[in-house]
Motif scaffolding. Structure first.
Motif, PDB file in Angstrom:
ATOM      1  N   MET A   1       4.737  -3.356 -14.945  1.00 48.21           N
ATOM      2  CA  MET A   1       3.463  -4.011 -14.685  1.00 48.21           C
ATOM      3  C   MET A   1       2.710  -3.330 -13.535  1.00 48.21           C
ATOM      4  SD  MET A   1       1.509  -6.301 -15.684  1.00 48.21           S
ATOM      5  CE  MET A   1       0.390  -7.556 -15.335  1.00 48.21           C
ATOM      6  N   ARG A   2       3.474  -2.910 -12.500  1.00 45.15           N
ATOM      7  CA  ARG A   2       2.831  -2.246 -11.365  1.00 45.15           C
ATOM      8  C   ARG A   2       2.160  -0.951 -11.781  1.00 45.15           C
ATOM      9  NH1 ARG A   2       7.125  -2.904  -6.402  1.00 45.15           N
ATOM     10  NH2 ARG A   2       6.835  -5.148  -6.164  1.00 45.15           N
ATOM     11  N   ASN A   3       2.798  -0.217 -12.693  1.00 39.41           N
ATOM     12  CA  ASN A   3       2.190   1.029 -13.161  1.00 39.41           C
ATOM     13  C   ASN A   3       0.922   0.767 -13.954  1.00 39.41           C
ATOM     14  OD1 ASN A   3       3.962   2.735 -11.903  1.00 39.41           O
ATOM     15  ND2 ASN A   3       5.281   2.982 -13.676  1.00 39.41           N
ATOM     16  N   ALA A   4       0.885  -0.303 -14.698  1.00 42.59           N
ATOM     17  CA  ALA A   4      -0.328  -0.655 -15.447  1.00 42.59           C
ATOM     18  C   ALA A   4      -1.456  -1.007 -14.478  1.00 42.59           C
ATOM     19  CB  ALA A   4      -0.052  -1.814 -16.396  1.00 42.59           C
ATOM     20  N   ILE A   5      -1.134  -1.762 -13.441  1.00 44.22           N
ATOM     21  CA  ILE A   5      -2.142  -2.110 -12.437  1.00 44.22           C
ATOM     22  C   ILE A   5      -2.633  -0.847 -11.738  1.00 44.22           C
ATOM     23  CG2 ILE A   5      -2.519  -3.302 -10.234  1.00 44.22           C
ATOM     24  CD1 ILE A   5      -0.584  -5.479 -11.310  1.00 44.22           C
ATOM     25  N   ARG A  43       2.171  -2.402  -0.533  1.00 45.64           N
ATOM     26  CA  ARG A  43       3.509  -2.556  -1.091  1.00 45.64           C
ATOM     27  C   ARG A  43       4.530  -1.730  -0.329  1.00 45.64           C
ATOM     28  NH1 ARG A  43       3.625  -0.890  -6.841  1.00 45.64           N
ATOM     29  NH2 ARG A  43       2.493   0.852  -5.982  1.00 45.64           N
ATOM     30  N   GLY A  44       4.103  -0.631   0.261  1.00 47.22           N
ATOM     31  CA  GLY A  44       4.984   0.192   1.056  1.00 47.22           C
ATOM     32  C   GLY A  44       5.907   1.096   0.264  1.00 47.22           C
ATOM     33  N   VAL A  45       5.926   0.996  -1.054  1.00 47.15           N
ATOM     34  CA  VAL A  45       6.820   1.820  -1.859  1.00 47.15           C
ATOM     35  C   VAL A  45       6.264   3.239  -1.900  1.00 47.15           C
ATOM     36  CG1 VAL A  45       7.834   2.132  -4.141  1.00 47.15           C
ATOM     37  CG2 VAL A  45       7.477  -0.165  -3.236  1.00 47.15           C
ATOM     38  N   ARG A  46       7.009   4.158  -1.354  1.00 46.28           N
ATOM     39  CA  ARG A  46       6.612   5.561  -1.282  1.00 46.28           C
ATOM     40  C   ARG A  46       5.280   5.761  -0.565  1.00 46.28           C
ATOM     41  NH1 ARG A  46       9.217   5.682  -6.488  1.00 46.28           N
ATOM     42  NH2 ARG A  46       7.347   5.378  -7.692  1.00 46.28           N
ATOM     43  N   ALA A  47       4.944   4.869   0.348  1.00 44.35           N
ATOM     44  CA  ALA A  47       3.637   4.924   1.005  1.00 44.35           C
ATOM     45  C   ALA A  47       3.435   6.219   1.774  1.00 44.35           C
ATOM     46  CB  ALA A  47       3.453   3.722   1.925  1.00 44.35           C
ATOM     47  N   ARG A  48       4.409   6.649   2.530  1.00 49.89           N
ATOM     48  CA  ARG A  48       4.241   7.883   3.305  1.00 49.89           C
ATOM     49  C   ARG A  48       4.080   9.080   2.384  1.00 49.89           C
ATOM     50  NH1 ARG A  48       8.775   6.084   7.393  1.00 49.89           N
ATOM     51  NH2 ARG A  48       7.485   4.804   8.769  1.00 49.89           N
ATOM     52  N   GLY A  49       4.875   9.149   1.341  1.00 48.16           N
ATOM     53  CA  GLY A  49       4.738  10.242   0.385  1.00 48.16           C
ATOM     54  C   GLY A  49       3.400  10.219  -0.317  1.00 48.16           C
ATOM     55  N   PHE A  97      -6.621   9.563  -7.468  1.00 49.10           N
ATOM     56  CA  PHE A  97      -5.754  10.225  -8.436  1.00 49.10           C
ATOM     57  C   PHE A  97      -4.385  10.507  -7.824  1.00 49.10           C
ATOM     58  CE2 PHE A  97      -4.401  14.206 -10.640  1.00 49.10           C
ATOM     59  CZ  PHE A  97      -4.181  13.644 -11.887  1.00 49.10           C
ATOM     60  N   ALA A  98      -4.359  10.885  -6.560  1.00 51.13           N
ATOM     61  CA  ALA A  98      -3.087  11.152  -5.883  1.00 51.13           C
ATOM     62  C   ALA A  98      -2.188   9.916  -5.888  1.00 51.13           C
ATOM     63  CB  ALA A  98      -3.337  11.607  -4.446  1.00 51.13           C
ATOM     64  N   PHE A  99      -2.789   8.743  -5.805  1.00 52.45           N
ATOM     65  CA  PHE A  99      -1.995   7.502  -5.791  1.00 52.45           C
ATOM     66  C   PHE A  99      -1.414   7.161  -7.162  1.00 52.45           C
ATOM     67  CE2 PHE A  99      -4.141   5.415  -1.856  1.00 52.45           C
ATOM     68  CZ  PHE A  99      -3.420   6.253  -1.030  1.00 52.45           C
ATOM     69  N   THR A 100      -1.819   7.872  -8.198  1.00 51.74           N
ATOM     70  CA  THR A 100      -1.252   7.625  -9.526  1.00 51.74           C
ATOM     71  C   THR A 100      -0.070   8.545  -9.828  1.00 51.74           C
ATOM     72  OG1 THR A 100      -2.659   9.215 -10.725  1.00 51.74           O
ATOM     73  CG2 THR A 100      -3.531   6.966 -10.415  1.00 51.74           C
ATOM     74  N   LEU A 101       0.037   9.642  -9.112  1.00 52.10           N
ATOM     75  CA  LEU A 101       0.982  10.695  -9.500  1.00 52.10           C
ATOM     76  C   LEU A 101       2.448  10.289  -9.445  1.00 52.10           C
ATOM     77  CD1 LEU A 101      -0.825  13.792  -8.009  1.00 52.10           C
ATOM     78  CD2 LEU A 101      -0.736  13.042 -10.386  1.00 52.10           C
ATOM     79  N   ASN A 102       2.833   9.442  -8.528  1.00 57.66           N
ATOM     80  CA  ASN A 102       4.218   8.966  -8.480  1.00 57.66           C
ATOM     81  C   ASN A 102       4.347   7.544  -9.011  1.00 57.66           C
ATOM     82  OD1 ASN A 102       5.750  11.149  -7.606  1.00 57.66           O
ATOM     83  ND2 ASN A 102       5.087  10.849  -5.492  1.00 57.66           N
ATOM     84  N   HIS A 103       3.344   7.112  -9.728  1.00 58.26           N
ATOM     85  CA  HIS A 103       3.338   5.742 -10.241  1.00 58.26           C
ATOM     86  C   HIS A 103       2.969   5.775 -11.728  1.00 58.26           C
ATOM     87  CE1 HIS A 103       4.081   4.405  -6.185  1.00 58.26           C
ATOM     88  NE2 HIS A 103       3.194   5.305  -5.814  1.00 58.26           N
TER      89      HIS A 103
END
Length: 184
Positions: A1-5, A43-49, A97-103
């Motif tokens: 669901m998070r990836n869809a959002i 959410r903080g998941v992979r935020a620094r990356g 777009f960068a915020f989609t690459l690991n999601h």
């Protein structure tokens, strides 16, 4: 669901940026990106990356779109800052777009031999759509020259971004939430 959002949120950024630029609302894309970033980073998941990836994407986008404007191959509606620099609204697209690459786009970055040639086709198509449908970009050079330069820029950018996305996704410090962006 998070990836869809994540995917839908980026599409909203795209429409706000391109539609805003087409209607002299240069700030609409950056504003939509800030909302996307606030949601995404809380959410903080992979935020620094993801932040590192965003900085890299902004640099690549700045070079690509400044090159397009400086060579006279394209001009941008609602150009703030003015040409030959890449406008803020298009840089907000690169950042989002960068915020989609690991999601939501993770499946692509896991396949760099597929994603780079695909980006060489889809990147220019996105500009073409922004040009023909919205009027946010005007391709002023012969179409094939502009598409060729954009395709090359997107091919190289996606190769770099794919490798960086994979590296930043594995960074050991990325599981820590951003201190100022924690959810209550």
């Amino acid at each position: 669901m998070r990836n869809a959002i994540n995917f839908v949120a980026f599409q909203l950024v795209w429409f706000a940026a391109v539609g805003g630029a087409a209607h002299s609302l240069w700030w609409a894309g950056p504003a939509a990106f800030l909302f996307f970033a606030a949601y995404h980073l809380r959410r903080g998941v992979r935020a620094r990356g993801d932040l590192r990836l965003m900085v890299l994407a902004l640099g690549l986008g700045f070079v690509t779109d400044t090159l397009m404007a400086a060579t006279g191959m394209s001009s941008y509606s609602s150009a703030v800052p003015p040409a030959p620099l890449a406008p803020l609204w298009i840089l907000s697209l690169w950042a989002g777009f960068a915020f989609t690459l690991n999601h939501s786009m993770h499946w692509l970055t896991a396949r760099p031999l597929l994603v780079s040639p695909l980006a060489a086709i889809l990147g220019p198509l996105s500009y073409y759509g922004a040009s023909r449908v919205w009027g946010a970009v005007t391709i002023t050079a012969p179409l094939m020259h502009a598409v060729g330069l954009l395709g090359l820029c997107w091919l190289l950018s996606m190769a770099v971004l794919s490798l960086a996305a994979r590296r930043f996704a594995r960074a050991p410090d990325d599981s820590v939430a951003m201190p100022l962006m924690r959810s209550p």
